[in-house]
Design a protein around this motif. Structure first.
Motif, mmCIF file in Angstrom:
data_model
loop_
_atom_site.group_PDB
_atom_site.id
_atom_site.type_symbol
_atom_site.label_atom_id
_atom_site.label_comp_id
_atom_site.label_asym_id
_atom_site.label_seq_id
_atom_site.Cartn_x
_atom_site.Cartn_y
_atom_site.Cartn_z
ATOM 1 N N PHE A 1 0.854 -1.206 0.000
ATOM 2 C CA PHE A 1 0.000 0.000 0.000
ATOM 3 C C PHE A 1 0.881 1.243 0.000
ATOM 4 O O PHE A 1 2.102 1.168 0.243
ATOM 5 C CB PHE A 1 -0.931 0.015 1.220
ATOM 6 C CG PHE A 1 -0.275 -0.463 2.487
ATOM 7 C CD1 PHE A 1 0.602 0.351 3.174
ATOM 8 C CD2 PHE A 1 -0.503 -1.746 2.974
ATOM 9 C CE1 PHE A 1 1.227 -0.091 4.329
ATOM 10 C CE2 PHE A 1 0.125 -2.196 4.133
ATOM 11 C CZ PHE A 1 0.994 -1.360 4.813
ATOM 12 N N VAL A 2 0.253 2.402 -0.237
ATOM 13 C CA VAL A 2 1.017 3.657 -0.256
ATOM 14 C C VAL A 2 0.966 4.304 1.136
ATOM 15 O O VAL A 2 0.159 3.918 1.984
ATOM 16 C CB VAL A 2 0.467 4.647 -1.328
ATOM 17 C CG1 VAL A 2 0.345 3.971 -2.684
ATOM 18 C CG2 VAL A 2 -0.872 5.259 -0.914
ATOM 19 N N LEU A 3 1.813 5.263 1.367
ATOM 20 C CA LEU A 3 1.861 6.063 2.606
ATOM 21 C C LEU A 3 1.758 5.209 3.875
ATOM 22 O O LEU A 3 0.800 5.357 4.662
ATOM 23 C CB LEU A 3 0.722 7.103 2.591
ATOM 24 C CG LEU A 3 0.904 8.302 1.663
ATOM 25 C CD1 LEU A 3 -0.382 9.118 1.603
ATOM 26 C CD2 LEU A 3 2.071 9.185 2.068
ATOM 27 N N GLU B 1 -7.542 4.678 5.160
ATOM 28 C CA GLU B 1 -8.595 5.282 4.324
ATOM 29 C C GLU B 1 -8.042 6.522 3.594
ATOM 30 O O GLU B 1 -8.289 6.724 2.395
ATOM 31 C CB GLU B 1 -9.733 5.700 5.271
ATOM 32 C CG GLU B 1 -11.053 5.983 4.623
ATOM 33 C CD GLU B 1 -12.029 6.562 5.652
ATOM 34 O OE1 GLU B 1 -12.973 7.214 5.234
ATOM 35 O OE2 GLU B 1 -11.829 6.365 6.872
ATOM 36 N N LEU B 2 -7.235 7.308 4.329
ATOM 37 C CA LEU B 2 -6.655 8.508 3.712
ATOM 38 C C LEU B 2 -5.627 8.122 2.643
ATOM 39 O O LEU B 2 -5.551 8.746 1.574
ATOM 40 C CB LEU B 2 -5.990 9.379 4.782
ATOM 41 C CG LEU B 2 -6.925 10.036 5.787
ATOM 42 C CD1 LEU B 2 -6.129 10.812 6.834
ATOM 43 C CD2 LEU B 2 -7.909 10.973 5.090
ATOM 44 N N ALA B 3 -4.847 7.087 2.947
ATOM 45 C CA ALA B 3 -3.831 6.651 1.981
ATOM 46 C C ALA B 3 -4.511 6.185 0.686
ATOM 47 O O ALA B 3 -4.048 6.471 -0.421
ATOM 48 C CB ALA B 3 -2.990 5.533 2.582
ATOM 49 N N ALA C 1 -5.516 9.066 -1.388
ATOM 50 C CA ALA C 1 -4.368 9.609 -2.135
ATOM 51 C C ALA C 1 -4.090 8.755 -3.369
ATOM 52 O O ALA C 1 -3.904 9.280 -4.479
ATOM 53 C CB ALA C 1 -3.137 9.655 -1.225
ATOM 54 N N GLN C 2 -4.110 7.438 -3.178
ATOM 55 C CA GLN C 2 -3.820 6.542 -4.311
ATOM 56 C C GLN C 2 -4.885 6.699 -5.399
ATOM 57 O O GLN C 2 -4.557 6.838 -6.593
ATOM 58 C CB GLN C 2 -3.763 5.088 -3.811
ATOM 59 C CG GLN C 2 -3.376 4.121 -4.919
ATOM 60 C CD GLN C 2 -3.307 2.681 -4.444
ATOM 61 O OE1 GLN C 2 -3.235 2.407 -3.246
ATOM 62 N NE2 GLN C 2 -3.327 1.758 -5.387
ATOM 63 N N ASN C 3 -6.156 6.699 -4.989
ATOM 64 C CA ASN C 3 -7.242 6.825 -5.983
ATOM 65 C C ASN C 3 -7.126 8.141 -6.742
ATOM 66 O O ASN C 3 -7.306 8.186 -7.963
ATOM 67 C CB ASN C 3 -8.614 6.784 -5.293
ATOM 68 C CG ASN C 3 -8.928 5.397 -4.775
ATOM 69 O OD1 ASN C 3 -8.274 4.427 -5.166
ATOM 70 N ND2 ASN C 3 -9.894 5.292 -3.869
ATOM 71 N N TYR C 4 -6.831 9.226 -6.006
ATOM 72 C CA TYR C 4 -6.726 10.535 -6.676
ATOM 73 C C TYR C 4 -5.603 10.504 -7.726
ATOM 74 O O TYR C 4 -5.796 10.912 -8.870
ATOM 75 C CB TYR C 4 -6.476 11.646 -5.644
ATOM 76 C CG TYR C 4 -6.111 12.942 -6.313
ATOM 77 C CD1 TYR C 4 -7.082 13.693 -6.988
ATOM 78 C CD2 TYR C 4 -4.789 13.389 -6.333
ATOM 79 C CE1 TYR C 4 -6.734 14.866 -7.656
ATOM 80 C CE2 TYR C 4 -4.438 14.560 -6.999
ATOM 81 C CZ TYR C 4 -5.415 15.289 -7.660
ATOM 82 O OH TYR C 4 -5.072 16.434 -8.327
ATOM 83 N N GLU D 1 -1.408 21.250 -5.836
ATOM 84 C CA GLU D 1 -1.829 22.565 -5.310
ATOM 85 C C GLU D 1 -3.168 22.526 -4.566
ATOM 86 O O GLU D 1 -3.329 23.147 -3.531
ATOM 87 C CB GLU D 1 -1.886 23.529 -6.526
ATOM 88 C CG GLU D 1 -2.595 24.844 -6.342
ATOM 89 C CD GLU D 1 -1.802 25.822 -5.483
ATOM 90 O OE1 GLU D 1 -0.659 25.522 -5.143
ATOM 91 O OE2 GLU D 1 -2.367 26.868 -5.132
ATOM 92 N N LYS D 2 -4.121 21.725 -5.081
ATOM 93 C CA LYS D 2 -5.485 21.839 -4.550
ATOM 94 C C LYS D 2 -6.004 20.606 -3.829
ATOM 95 O O LYS D 2 -7.169 20.552 -3.448
ATOM 96 C CB LYS D 2 -6.449 22.199 -5.696
ATOM 97 C CG LYS D 2 -6.134 23.560 -6.293
ATOM 98 C CD LYS D 2 -7.294 24.113 -7.076
ATOM 99 C CE LYS D 2 -7.129 25.591 -7.352
ATOM 100 N NZ LYS D 2 -6.109 25.911 -8.316
ATOM 101 N N GLN D 3 -5.164 19.585 -3.691
ATOM 102 C CA GLN D 3 -5.598 18.339 -3.043
ATOM 103 C C GLN D 3 -4.594 17.952 -1.970
ATOM 104 O O GLN D 3 -3.394 18.232 -2.092
ATOM 105 C CB GLN D 3 -5.666 17.205 -4.085
ATOM 106 C CG GLN D 3 -6.905 17.207 -4.943
ATOM 107 C CD GLN D 3 -8.122 16.657 -4.210
ATOM 108 O OE1 GLN D 3 -8.017 15.918 -3.243
ATOM 109 N NE2 GLN D 3 -9.306 17.042 -4.677
ATOM 110 N N ALA D 4 -5.079 17.296 -0.946
ATOM 111 C CA ALA D 4 -4.197 16.788 0.115
ATOM 112 C C ALA D 4 -4.980 15.816 0.975
ATOM 113 O O ALA D 4 -6.214 15.693 0.838
ATOM 114 C CB ALA D 4 -3.665 17.940 0.970
ATOM 115 N N ILE D 5 -4.273 15.129 1.845
ATOM 116 C CA ILE D 5 -4.933 14.301 2.873
ATOM 117 C C ILE D 5 -4.206 14.557 4.177
ATOM 118 O O ILE D 5 -3.030 14.921 4.172
ATOM 119 C CB ILE D 5 -4.848 12.795 2.564
ATOM 120 C CG1 ILE D 5 -3.374 12.396 2.317
ATOM 121 C CG2 ILE D 5 -5.727 12.381 1.413
ATOM 122 C CD1 ILE D 5 -3.051 11.047 2.813
#
Ligand SMILES: Cc1cc2nc3c(=O)[nH]c(=O)nc-3n(C[C@H](O)[C@H](O)[C@H](O)COP(=O)(O)OP(=O)(O)OC[C@H]3O[C@@H](n4cnc5c(N)ncnc54)[C@H](O)[C@@H]3O)c2cc1C
Length: 405
Positions: free
Chosen positions: A203-205, A211-213, A216-219, A358-362
């Motif tokens: 998995f990432v992060l 759930e947050l990771a 991020a992956q889906n985005y 710039e406009k996305q984060a978790i």
């Protein structure tokens, strides 16, 4: 009587914040303070992924040290530290030496390639302003050459990122913002560009909430990033990388014009090479951030390792922790000079946010999970808060991000 000499090595988060706080904690007659750094500027390491992708200019990430510290109180020496001689209380610099009564080692991190074949020679690392600038220029050159160089190949437009930790994911977030602009600028069909992330974990992060990771992956996948999870880079070559999926014998070759390794960092090599006892290369300090074998030597930031009381795992290497350690250490140096008891360092987590462009984060801030624009705004608040602590409102106005919202 001569004043005690305090020498700080390194002007990253740990060293700069120690210098700025000592300036406030101590009176001029208490001690002479010297800060040594190889460049005449301090840079925001946590913004380097943006400079590397080219979404901000590298000058936004750095500031002249003399513009932030009060040079009447803290002497700045621009030089490179070569070794530390604890027996004689001296530090060897490239262009001389410097004596100390109290030493604060804040030399930060280096990239760790874990001995993977060809990685040091054929991959970039996001480590400093210079390496970030080199990555940006290299990617731009590959795009600029694509329609002009008769030998250009489609794989010149492939970017492989090694690692899906915080810096890898944040770099991917910037890349997906930057690539459409590069395609427009150099008349390139965006479908020809490939961004591949190779990560050994399934998995990432890894340290983040699952759930947050996944968010991020889906985005990032929705923006075209291909993740190869449970997959290891076995070799980097001038043509790209050779990777192997867990439990598979087969090597897969990914041809790429750019390979950026974000898969690991280690402590600066100088303390270990200077004979310090280390824990995986890091100076293991006591809870008042002191080197156990020497009451005159302290360490903060990524070069140090601190175990919380009764914990098996140490605090992770982050800017947030380096800054809090520096605040604690400046107070402790004052206590020591005044013959008072020192205070143990206790980390107060304020949350962690990973940007996705710039406009996305978790992130998680004060136990609240955030995604999307609110998380992106929070990341800018965190960035600006550091500037405020370091140089007050003028520095926020000059270098801050919220004014760009
Ligand atoms: C892309 C990226 C994103 C990150 N994002 C986050 C984040 O969102 N949040 C977070 O908390 N952490 C983040 N981190 C981790 C964070 O940057 C580090 O934990 C932090 O930089 C450590 O600070 P430091 O002061 O110990 O060292 P550094 O920032 O590494 O500073 C060390 C200083 O010492 C100087 N120096 C080194 N060697 C010598 C020498 N021989 N002589 C003289 N000077 C020398 C260097 O030039 C530098 O100025 C990120 C890291 C990266 C790479």
């Amino acid at each position: 009587m001569s004043k005690p000499k305090i020498v700080i090595l390194g002007a990253g988060y740990g060293g700069m914040m120690t210098a700025v706080r000592l300036e406030k904690e101590l009176k001029a007659e208490d001690a002479d303070i010297t800060l040594v750094n190889k460049h005449n500027y301090h840079y925001q390491t946590t913004w380097l992924h943006e400079a590397a992708a080219g979404t901000i200019h590298h000058d936004r990430t750095r500031m002249l040290i003399k513009n932030v510290i009060n040079t009447k109180r803290v002497k700045f020496v621009q030089d490179t530290v070569e070794s530390i001689d604890r027996e004689n209380k001296k530090v060897a610099l490239k262009n001389g030496e410097i004596a100390y009564d109290y030493l604060i080692v804040a030399l930060g991190f280096e990239s760790n390639t874990f001995g993977i074949k060809g990685l040091a020679e054929n991959a970039f690392a996001i480590r400093s302003v210079n390496t970030a600038r080199k990555i940006r220029e290299h990617i731009e050159y590959k795009f600029a050459s694509y329609n002009n160089d008769p030998d250009a190949k489609d794989s010149d437009l492939t970017i492989v990122v090694g690692g899906a930790g915080l810096s890898g994911i944040e770099f991917l977030g910037e890349l997906v913002d930057r690539i459409p602009d590069l395609c427009k600028e150099y008349d390139i069909d965006p479908n020809k560009v490939k961004i591949v992330d190779v990560e050994g974990m399934p998995f990432v992060l890894p340290p983040f909430d699952r759930e947050l990771a996944k968010y991020a992956q889906n985005y990032l996948e929705s923006k075209g990033v291909v993740f190869k999870l449970s997959t290891f880079i076995k070799e980097a070559t001038p043509e790209g990388v050779k990777v192997q999926k867990k439990d598979s014998e087969e090597l897969e070759e990914i041809q790429a014009g750019t390979v950026v390794w974000t898969g690991g960092v280690k402590a600066n090599h100088i303390p270990a090479d200077s004979g310090f006892e280390t824990n995986r290369g890091k100076i293991q300090v006591t809870e008042d951030l002191r080197y156990p074998e020497d009451d005159h030597v302290f360490a903060v930031g990524d070069v140090a390792v601190v175990f919380p009381k009764n914990a098996e795992r140490p605090y992770p290497p982050t800017a947030q922790i380096a800054i809090q350690e520096a605040e604690n250490l400046a107070k402790n140096i004052k206590h020591i000079l005044h013959g008072e008891k020192t205070e143990a360092f206790v980390y107060k987590p304020k949350g962690t946010v990973a940007s996705l462009g710039e406009k996305q984060a978790i992130g998680v801030v004060f136990d609240h999970k955030l995604t999307g624009k609110p998380a992106a705004a929070m990341k800018k608040v965190i960035d600006d808060r550091y500037l405020l602590m370091l140089g007050g409102v003028p520095l926020v106005l000059k270098k801050g991000k919220l004014n760009l919202l």
